[in-house]
Scaffold this active site. Structure first.
Site, PDB file in Angstrom:
ATOM      1  N   TYR A 101      35.999  31.307  43.420  1.00 34.09           N
ATOM      2  CA  TYR A 101      36.044  31.868  42.073  1.00 34.09           C
ATOM      3  C   TYR A 101      35.437  33.255  42.099  1.00 34.09           C
ATOM      4  O   TYR A 101      34.350  33.461  42.653  1.00 34.09           O
ATOM      5  CB  TYR A 101      35.252  30.968  41.114  1.00 34.09           C
ATOM      6  CG  TYR A 101      35.258  31.485  39.695  1.00 34.09           C
ATOM      7  CD1 TYR A 101      36.221  31.052  38.781  1.00 34.09           C
ATOM      8  CD2 TYR A 101      34.311  32.422  39.266  1.00 34.09           C
ATOM      9  CE1 TYR A 101      36.248  31.544  37.484  1.00 34.09           C
ATOM     10  CE2 TYR A 101      34.337  32.920  37.968  1.00 34.09           C
ATOM     11  CZ  TYR A 101      35.303  32.477  37.078  1.00 34.09           C
ATOM     12  OH  TYR A 101      35.326  32.971  35.810  1.00 34.09           O
ATOM     13  N   GLU A 189      39.591  38.062  36.153  1.00 34.10           N
ATOM     14  CA  GLU A 189      39.214  36.812  36.826  1.00 34.10           C
ATOM     15  C   GLU A 189      40.264  36.386  37.841  1.00 34.10           C
ATOM     16  O   GLU A 189      41.460  36.439  37.565  1.00 34.10           O
ATOM     17  CB  GLU A 189      39.053  35.717  35.765  1.00 34.10           C
ATOM     18  CG  GLU A 189      38.634  34.368  36.323  1.00 34.10           C
ATOM     19  CD  GLU A 189      38.785  33.252  35.296  1.00 34.10           C
ATOM     20  OE1 GLU A 189      37.747  32.771  34.797  1.00 34.10           O
ATOM     21  OE2 GLU A 189      39.925  32.834  35.007  1.00 34.10           O
TER      22      GLU A 189
END
Ligand code: GDP
Ligand code: MN
Length: 386
Positions: A101, A189
């Site tokens: 992530y 992201e």
């Protein structure tokens, strides 16, 4: 403004971040053609502005073009969290060894960009934050200093990614930061950023949110807006340069100034809550609202069939109440609303404004002096209509 996954990844690609070279399809035949062109296994992914598409069945692997056509026909037209899927991204499938992530977001409280990273991707970051907060690395970036190589190094070493990928990760952190800054993003992201079994890094999913207030200087990104993803009333409001957010209540609110608009909503809730009555929207017509804008605002408010009464609360500072009153009369003539309208005008030229409204003698219009009185009358009117 949210970008779709395919738009986000194309943007990442411009900054050198490795992304799969897929294409978007709006029909299952197109998905077939793209899969045939790619060759080998593909992944077919719903393009809607929500997360968790994987769990909702909006991300599917396909081993052949035929299978791609089949899964695309299932995903197209599907509803995910209230949004209809109109397009799918067909990407070459990746062989995933590890999911990571990586995101950069705007930390309003700190007034800085915040890098959030974890070598334990794949899970929702919110879930990970609860279950294993120690696996998440956070680093604030001072906007005056910017992101230095040592910042990127610190993030990557704290994450504990495999040694041989260290340099590649540092580079992606730098590229993502550059993308975030230059795009005026609120969020950039990558989840997941994967290490493939072939030892390559690849951004498999992308989510970018652009600061609406910066869109005037991001014309290329502004043009990517997908109108089908937002309520029509919000599109109309933006065209009229009115700040509008649709809510679920029954009292349509037309107010000038964000603070006054919030207070007005609170007041309708205060007097209406016991009867399940509340604001139908947030609406700020802004400082020097023209009669055109007032008319547009009234049309937008009344296009919501939940609206049972309208509360117009204007404090005339720069805005003159008589101008607003003229706008209301023009709008009234055009829209011919059947629901009661409660009008409170205070401040510059309030008396003139009220006189104009009174002289027009239009049915269903009630004027009020104080905000309390106005809110109570709007609640009463809504209650009667329910
Ligand atoms: P989201 O659920 O909306 O966040 O959609 P993602 O694009 O992140 O996909 C969800 C999950 O599907 C990922 O976490 C992966 O595990 C899986 N996935 C996505 N693309 C691929 C791929 O190319 N190959 C494989 N094997 N899995 C994939
Ligand atoms: Mn994802």
């Amino acid at each position: 403004m949210k970008l779709h996954e395919f738009q986000s990844k194309a943007l990442f690609g411009e900054y050198g971040i490795p992304v799969p070279r897929g294409k978007v399809a709006t029909t299952s035949d197109e998905a077939y053609a793209i899969a045939a062109e790619i060759g080998g296994a593909v992944v077919v992914k719903a393009q809607v502005h929500v997360g968790g598409r994987g769990k909702a069945g909006g991300v599917k692997l396909a081993k052949s073009p035929e299978e791609a056509r089949e899964v695309a026909s299932k995903i197209l037209g599907m509803t995910i969290k209230g949004l209809t899927v109109r397009q799918v991204l067909v990407d070459p499938a990746a062989n995933i060894q590890q999911e990571i992530y990586l995101a950069i977001t705007n930390d309003r409280q700190a007034g800085r960009a915040l890098i959030i990273a974890s070598a334990e991707g794949g899970m929702d970051i919110e879930e990970l934050a609860v279950k294993k907060p120690s696996a998440i690395v956070r680093l604030h970036i001072d906007p005056l200093v910017g992101l230095k190589v040592y910042h990127a190094n610190n993030v990557v070493s704290a994450m504990g990614v495999p040694r041989e990928h260290y340099r590649a990760f540092v580079q992606i952190v730098q590229q993502l930061y550059e993308c975030y800054i230059k795009s005026d993003a609120e969020l950039a992201e990558i989840n997941p950023l994967v290490i493939t079994t072939e030892g390559k890094l690849l951004a498999l999913d992308g989510k970018v949110i652009i600061d609406d207030n910066a869109l005037y200087r991001q014309p290329k990104l502004a043009a990517m807006r997908d109108l089908s993803e937002e309520p029509e009333s919000e599109t109309k409001a933006r065209e009229a340069e009115i700040t509008f957010i649709k809510l679920d209540g029954q009292i349509g609110c037309m107010v000038n100034g964000a603070g006054l608009a919030m207070t007005t909503m609170d007041m309708t809730k205060l007097y209406g809550e016991a009867d399940g009555i509340g604001p139908a929207n947030f609406l700020d017509i802004g400082g020097g609202a023209s009669s055109d804008q007032v008319a547009a605002a009234l049309r937008i408010i009344l296009s919501d069939s939940n609206v049972k009464s309208v509360l117009i609360n204007i404090f005339g500072g720069i805005t003159r109440c008589d101008d607003v009153a003229r706008g209301i009369l023009v709008a009234y003539d055009e829209v011919k609303p059947s629901v009661p309208i409660i009008i409170r005008l205070q401040g510059t030229n309030a008396a003139e404004g009220r006189a104009l409204i009174d002289a027009a003698q239009i049915p269903n219009v009630v004027s009020a002096e104080t905000l309390t009185e106005a809110a109570q009358k709007a609640v009463e009117a809504a209650k009667k209509a329910m």
